[in-house]
Design a protein around this motif. Sequence first.
Motif, short mmCIF file in Angstrom:
data_model
loop_
_atom_site.label_atom_id
_atom_site.label_comp_id
_atom_site.label_asym_id
_atom_site.label_seq_id
_atom_site.Cartn_x
_atom_site.Cartn_y
_atom_site.Cartn_z
N TYR A 269 -11.43 35.83 -5.59
CA TYR A 269 -11.96 36.66 -6.67
C TYR A 269 -12.69 35.80 -7.71
CZ TYR A 269 -11.79 39.51 -10.95
OH TYR A 269 -12.10 40.18 -12.10
N THR A 270 -12.08 34.69 -8.11
CA THR A 270 -12.70 33.80 -9.09
C THR A 270 -13.99 33.22 -8.55
OG1 THR A 270 -10.51 33.23 -9.97
CG2 THR A 270 -12.33 31.75 -10.50
N PHE B 93 -15.95 34.61 -6.39
CA PHE B 93 -16.95 35.67 -6.39
C PHE B 93 -17.61 35.80 -7.77
CE2 PHE B 93 -18.04 40.00 -7.58
CZ PHE B 93 -19.00 40.31 -6.62
N LEU B 94 -16.81 35.84 -8.81
CA LEU B 94 -17.36 35.99 -10.16
C LEU B 94 -18.29 34.84 -10.51
CD1 LEU B 94 -14.26 37.28 -12.18
CD2 LEU B 94 -16.16 38.61 -11.22
N HIS B 95 -18.02 33.66 -9.97
CA HIS B 95 -18.89 32.50 -10.21
C HIS B 95 -20.17 32.57 -9.38
CE1 HIS B 95 -20.31 28.40 -10.65
NE2 HIS B 95 -20.23 28.25 -9.34
N GLN B 96 -20.03 32.96 -8.11
CA GLN B 96 -21.16 32.90 -7.20
C GLN B 96 -22.09 34.11 -7.29
OE1 GLN B 96 -19.67 32.29 -3.21
NE2 GLN B 96 -19.30 30.10 -3.55
N CYS B 97 -21.57 35.26 -7.65
CA CYS B 97 -22.37 36.48 -7.64
C CYS B 97 -23.62 36.38 -8.51
CB CYS B 97 -21.53 37.68 -8.06
SG CYS B 97 -22.42 39.25 -7.93
N PRO B 98 -23.53 35.93 -9.76
CA PRO B 98 -24.75 35.81 -10.57
C PRO B 98 -25.75 34.83 -9.95
CG PRO B 98 -22.80 35.71 -11.96
CD PRO B 98 -22.33 35.61 -10.55
N ILE B 99 -25.25 33.76 -9.36
CA ILE B 99 -26.13 32.79 -8.70
C ILE B 99 -26.84 33.45 -7.53
CG2 ILE B 99 -26.23 30.60 -7.46
CD1 ILE B 99 -23.69 29.77 -8.99
N PHE B 100 -26.08 34.17 -6.71
CA PHE B 100 -26.62 34.86 -5.54
C PHE B 100 -27.71 35.85 -5.96
CE2 PHE B 100 -26.08 38.65 -2.69
CZ PHE B 100 -26.68 38.10 -1.57
N GLU B 101 -27.44 36.63 -7.00
CA GLU B 101 -28.41 37.64 -7.43
C GLU B 101 -29.64 37.02 -8.07
OE1 GLU B 101 -25.28 41.36 -7.99
OE2 GLU B 101 -26.23 40.48 -9.77
N ARG B 102 -29.47 35.92 -8.77
CA ARG B 102 -30.65 35.22 -9.31
C ARG B 102 -31.54 34.72 -8.18
NH1 ARG B 102 -26.71 33.02 -13.14
NH2 ARG B 102 -27.08 33.98 -15.18
#
Length: 265
Positions: free
Chosen positions: A119-120, A122-131
């Motif tokens: 979960y942690t 995901f919260l770190h990687q998700c903004p990177i992935f979407e950028r």
Amino acid sequence: MAKKLSRKLYEKELFRLQGELVKLQEWVRTEGRRVVVIFEGRDAAGKGSTIKRVSEYLNPRVARIVALPAPTERERSQWYFQRYIEHLPAAGQIVFFDRSWYNRAGVERVMGFCTQEEYTRFLHQCPIFERLLVEDGILLRKYWFSVSDDEQERRFRARLGDPMRQWKLSEMDLESITRWEEYSRAKDQMLIHTHIPEAPWYDVESEDKRRARINMISHLLSSIPYQEVRRTRLKIPARPPGTGYRRPPRLETHVPDAAAKLAGH
């Protein structure tokens, strides 16, 4: 709360907006653009019915809906975003995600289907992935459908008594009643980490489904600088004269005329 939208006004405006969605689709196709629209929110908040109206008149070769089942054992061993990547659009395509990679921030988090470490991460990687998606030219829109606990329960009860919609109700859906506050905390945490300038969240008030559909579609159209594409005018050609070809007898396995019973002959 705003007054509910009448069916007459709703249907007239919905049809107009659906016409604009067709124009958007043609612009995406001819310009080779890529569009991703994410639909997330509470159970019974109206995501599925909105997607149905959005896609109703669109070409399924251009605009498609992605609603993934639970991951397989193999998919669980992959990088979390991996199985979603293969469903991203190519040039000239639109993809509507009926739930998305945000499952990890919602149901997986609340129901314990992922570890704290996953979960942690995901919260770190998700903004990177979407950028990365946005930097590569994908037009990414994220909509969260909000509904009150009372309205959610009312919709659950309506589904329970409707044999045509019972498939939309599962034991896990009903868990959202007893875990309302847990889902609220999960959503708030998700927004803190993933509401970013490059890919912001847009909240859709869905207490009135008709109003929610109109608002969501209007916003989507206003957020993309599409233009109407002039289509080549088509003309139906004259049918050429026959050459004497005679078709063989009809197959014995043709579909029976069940409609004749309805018509009385």
